[in-house]
Design an enzyme around this catalytic site. Structure first.
Site, PDB file in Angstrom:
ATOM      1  N   ASP A  38      -5.446  -8.153 -11.551  1.00  0.00           N
ATOM      2  CA  ASP A  38      -4.302  -9.000 -11.881  1.00  0.00           C
ATOM      3  C   ASP A  38      -3.468  -9.265 -10.627  1.00  0.00           C
ATOM      4  O   ASP A  38      -3.524  -8.496  -9.653  1.00  0.00           O
ATOM      5  CB  ASP A  38      -3.426  -8.325 -12.935  1.00  0.00           C
ATOM      6  N   PRO A  39      -2.647 -10.321 -10.626  1.00  0.00           N
ATOM      7  CA  PRO A  39      -1.799 -10.609  -9.457  1.00  0.00           C
ATOM      8  C   PRO A  39      -0.916  -9.435  -9.038  1.00  0.00           C
ATOM      9  O   PRO A  39      -0.691  -9.235  -7.837  1.00  0.00           O
ATOM     10  CB  PRO A  39      -0.961 -11.801  -9.930  1.00  0.00           C
TER      11      PRO A  39
END
Length: 289
Positions: A38-39
């Site tokens: 995920d970011p």
């Protein structure tokens, strides 16, 4: 250009962002990765270049290791600090209570995937439903936590080292720990430190890879594809056997049953094969055609 690049993904980048950047820098369309981050997360992203992309499926099942921040007293709709806050608690469980709950997660457990995930239910991604305020029933999945422990603190957040199987949602572990403690919790940070046999200490930043590519030295940062299969025994084929394998034939060998890395007489990594009853059959080929 074929091989594996270990990337230390920066925060706020998606895994797709990394791949897109490297496609431009390396001038190579065939680039993929295993194990999406995920970011919010940083750390090890295993990137496959050229014909090596054929091996991504073999890396997906690798176990992973993470260092995660556990923030007690806060719950969010995404189960991490990027989401909307659902509840706040001033309850502060003692460290020994937290440790006892954490230990209960070790072993094979069932985990309900979060709504903010790419899992599909009836053809629709859960995160798309979640963004519309919808929630659907999710079936629990069996995962394995081979090790989990507190290794320190960052400000008021506990730092957890977690070794787990494919498909584990670390933010859900944090959320579930908070549920059991009764104070709620979310994941405040995440760094992947290992994927299979690969370590983040051997990874390169995106900027270093781009610089190396600009200087024509990117291949110096690449690992050979067969590194992924280092746990398999090596099998060297003679010239005739190599030619037959390249045309999809099953050949006779004297090796014991099992999976092998197969090489040509020149040392070219040809394929992963499986031997049964003295017969070698190709599982996946990696030679250039």
């Amino acid at each position: 250009m074929n091989g594996i690049i270990l990337v230390d993904k920066p925060q706020d980048w998606t895994s797709h962002d990394v791949v897109a950047k490297l496609r431009g820098a390396l001038h190579e369309r065939r680039i993929g990765h295993s194990g999406t981050l995920d970011p919010l997360a940083t750390g090890l992203l295993v990137v496959f270049v050229g014909r090596a992309t054929r091996a991504v499926e073999f890396a997906e099942a690798d176990s992973k290791e993470y260092v995660a921040g556990l923030r007690l007293g806060v719950t969010t709709d995404t189960q991490d600090i990027t989401g909307n806050i659902l509840s706040v608690s001033n309850s502060a469980p003692a460290k020994n209570e937290v440790e006892a709950v954490i230990r209960s997660f070790k072993g094979e457990i069932e985990q309900i995937p979060p709504m903010y995930s790419a899992i599909k239910v009836k053809g629709r991604k859960l995160y798309e439903l979640a963004r519309r305020g919808e929630s659907v029933e999710r079936k629990p999945r069996r995962i394995t936590i081979s090790d989990i422990e507190i290794i320190g603190k960052a400000n008021e957040d506990y730092l957890l080292r977690i070794k787990c199987s494919k498909g584990t949602y670390v933010r859900t572990i944090c959320n579930d720990i908070g549920d059991i403690l009764g104070c709620g919790a979310c994941m405040s940070s995440l760094r992947r430190t290992r994927a299979g046999a690969f370590q983040v200490d051997d990874a390169h930043t995106v900027s270093d890879i781009v610089t190396a590519a600009e200087n024509g030295k990117c291949e110096e940062l690449m690992l050979p594809l067969d590194t992924l299969f280092s746990s398999f025994e090596r099998l060297d084929a003679d010239d005739n056997a190599a030619k037959r394998l390249k045309t999809g034939n099953i050949i006779s060998v004297l090796s014991q049953d099992g999976r092998y890395r197969v090489y040509s007489p020149e040392g070219e990594f040809l394929l992963i094969g499986e031997v049964k009853g003295g017969k070698l059959k190709t599982i996946k080929s990696f030679f250039e055609v």
